[in-house]
Design a protein around this motif. Structure first.
Motif, PDB file in Angstrom:
ATOM      1  N   ASN A  92       0.824  -1.215   0.000  1.00 23.26           N
ATOM      2  CA  ASN A  92       0.000   0.000   0.000  1.00 23.26           C
ATOM      3  C   ASN A  92       0.857   1.265   0.000  1.00 23.26           C
ATOM      4  N   ILE A 139       1.978   1.803  -3.464  1.00 28.75           N
ATOM      5  CA  ILE A 139       0.899   2.399  -4.287  1.00 28.75           C
ATOM      6  C   ILE A 139       0.865   3.912  -4.068  1.00 28.75           C
ATOM      7  N   LEU A 140       1.017   4.301  -2.807  1.00 30.26           N
ATOM      8  CA  LEU A 140       1.000   5.725  -2.444  1.00 30.26           C
ATOM      9  C   LEU A 140       2.204   6.452  -3.049  1.00 30.26           C
ATOM     10  N   LYS A 190      -0.278   5.863  -7.629  1.00 25.17           N
ATOM     11  CA  LYS A 190      -1.411   5.070  -8.141  1.00 25.17           C
ATOM     12  C   LYS A 190      -2.644   5.188  -7.230  1.00 25.17           C
ATOM     13  N   ALA A 191      -2.430   5.716  -6.015  1.00 26.50           N
ATOM     14  CA  ALA A 191      -3.546   5.793  -5.062  1.00 26.50           C
ATOM     15  C   ALA A 191      -4.601   6.790  -5.524  1.00 26.50           C
ATOM     16  N   LYS A 192      -5.876   6.443  -5.264  1.00 31.77           N
ATOM     17  CA  LYS A 192      -6.982   7.337  -5.644  1.00 31.77           C
ATOM     18  C   LYS A 192      -7.274   8.339  -4.528  1.00 31.77           C
ATOM     19  N   ALA A 193      -7.024   7.918  -3.296  1.00 28.80           N
ATOM     20  CA  ALA A 193      -7.307   8.792  -2.150  1.00 28.80           C
ATOM     21  C   ALA A 193      -6.421   8.398  -0.977  1.00 28.80           C
ATOM     22  N   ILE A 194      -6.315   9.341  -0.041  1.00 26.46           N
ATOM     23  CA  ILE A 194      -5.542   9.046   1.177  1.00 26.46           C
ATOM     24  C   ILE A 194      -6.396   9.427   2.391  1.00 26.46           C
ATOM     25  N   ARG A 195      -6.448   8.531   3.353  1.00 30.23           N
ATOM     26  CA  ARG A 195      -7.233   8.801   4.560  1.00 30.23           C
ATOM     27  C   ARG A 195      -6.493   9.829   5.428  1.00 30.23           C
ATOM     28  N   THR A 215      -4.143   8.146   7.807  1.00 26.36           N
ATOM     29  CA  THR A 215      -2.860   7.724   7.203  1.00 26.36           C
ATOM     30  C   THR A 215      -1.930   8.932   7.069  1.00 26.36           C
TER      31      THR A 215
END
Lengths: 67, 185
Positions: free
Chosen positions: A31, A34-35, A39-44, A47
């Motif tokens: 993960n 990905i970040l 490639k990530a669509k969103a981040i919390r 996080t």
């Protein structure tokens, strides 16, 4: 996407390994990869908060908007 | 729960597929055996008799086999989707595409039946009600018969087709949400 993740820059500044950060913030290395690669669509927020806490930086140091 | 329903549906589809297979084989054998003396033939509610030319019988036979083969293929596709559901791979792009294929296949079957029905209906109906003297009665009877037969033939095909299209759209949207969720870190 015009949002760029500068996580690798921050990691280099803090001389920290990806897997070390992943372990500290409680996400998998896959993960985090990905970040890092964008490639990530969103981040919390949780996080982001954890990353900022571990790298001792601001969200703006990790995220950048580029047109 | 989903697993049990998928299992039951999978078995039902398999049985239905075997049924369609044997029906197709039976139709071919029947046609080959009685090729020279065909008296009666049915194509989705349209009755063909000895008054129809052999060419009509051959065309109707070929269309029947094509429709059955397409139905067999669509059942196979649906069975594959159900197998994926059983493995809990529901919101995948592949499933969405396959359900869309099933919907289009059903529409093709519906249009084929509609075409054959429209070609054969006029003279078949007139033959059936040739005893009616009054023109109005004949016209109203014909219209009622036409609408009734058409509805009973096409409703069971077009309604599932629309349903499959809707499900495919839902799975596509679900896949987008799932991807976004998976890529939210």
């Amino acid at each position: 996407m015009p949002i760029i993740i500068n996580l690798d820059v921050m990691l280099a500044k803090r001389k920290m390994q990806s897997n070390e950060l992943a372990e500290k913030i409680g996400i998998t290395t896959a993960n985090l990869s990905i970040l890092k690669t964008g490639k990530a669509k969103a981040i919390r927020f949780s996080t982001l908060e954890a990353i900022c806490k571990e790298l001792d930086c601001q969200p703006g140091d990790i995220l950048e908007y580029n047109q | 729960m989903v697993k049990q329903i998928s299992n039951i549906l999978h078995i039902m589809l398999l049985v239905f597929q075997i049924f369609i297979f044997f029906l197709t084989i039976g139709e071919i054998i029947h046609f080959a055996e009685k090729f020279d003396k065909i008296h009666n033939d049915y194509f989705f509610g349209i009755h063909l008799s000895e008054s129809d030319t052999p060419l009509t019988h051959i065309i109707v036979f070929c269309i029947t086999i094509l429709v059955m083969s397409l139905l067999f293929y669509l059942l196979n596709l649906f069975r594959k989707v159900i197998l994926d559901f059983r493995k809990e791979f529901v919101f995948t792009e592949k499933n969405g595409k396959q359900l869309r294929k099933i919907a289009f296949g059903l529409i093709i079957i519906g249009l084929t039946i509609l075409t054959v029905f429209l070609i054969f209906f006029p003279y078949k109906t007139n033959y059936e009600i040739s005893n009616a003297n009054d023109n109005t009665i004949r016209w109203v009877y014909n219209l009622g018969l036409f609408v009734g037969k058409l509805t009973s033939l096409l409703f069971p095909i077009f309604i599932p087709a629309l349903f499959f299209m809707l499900i495919s759209k839902l799975i596509k949207e679900g896949n987008i949400i799932k991807t976004e969720n998976d890529l939210t870190i």
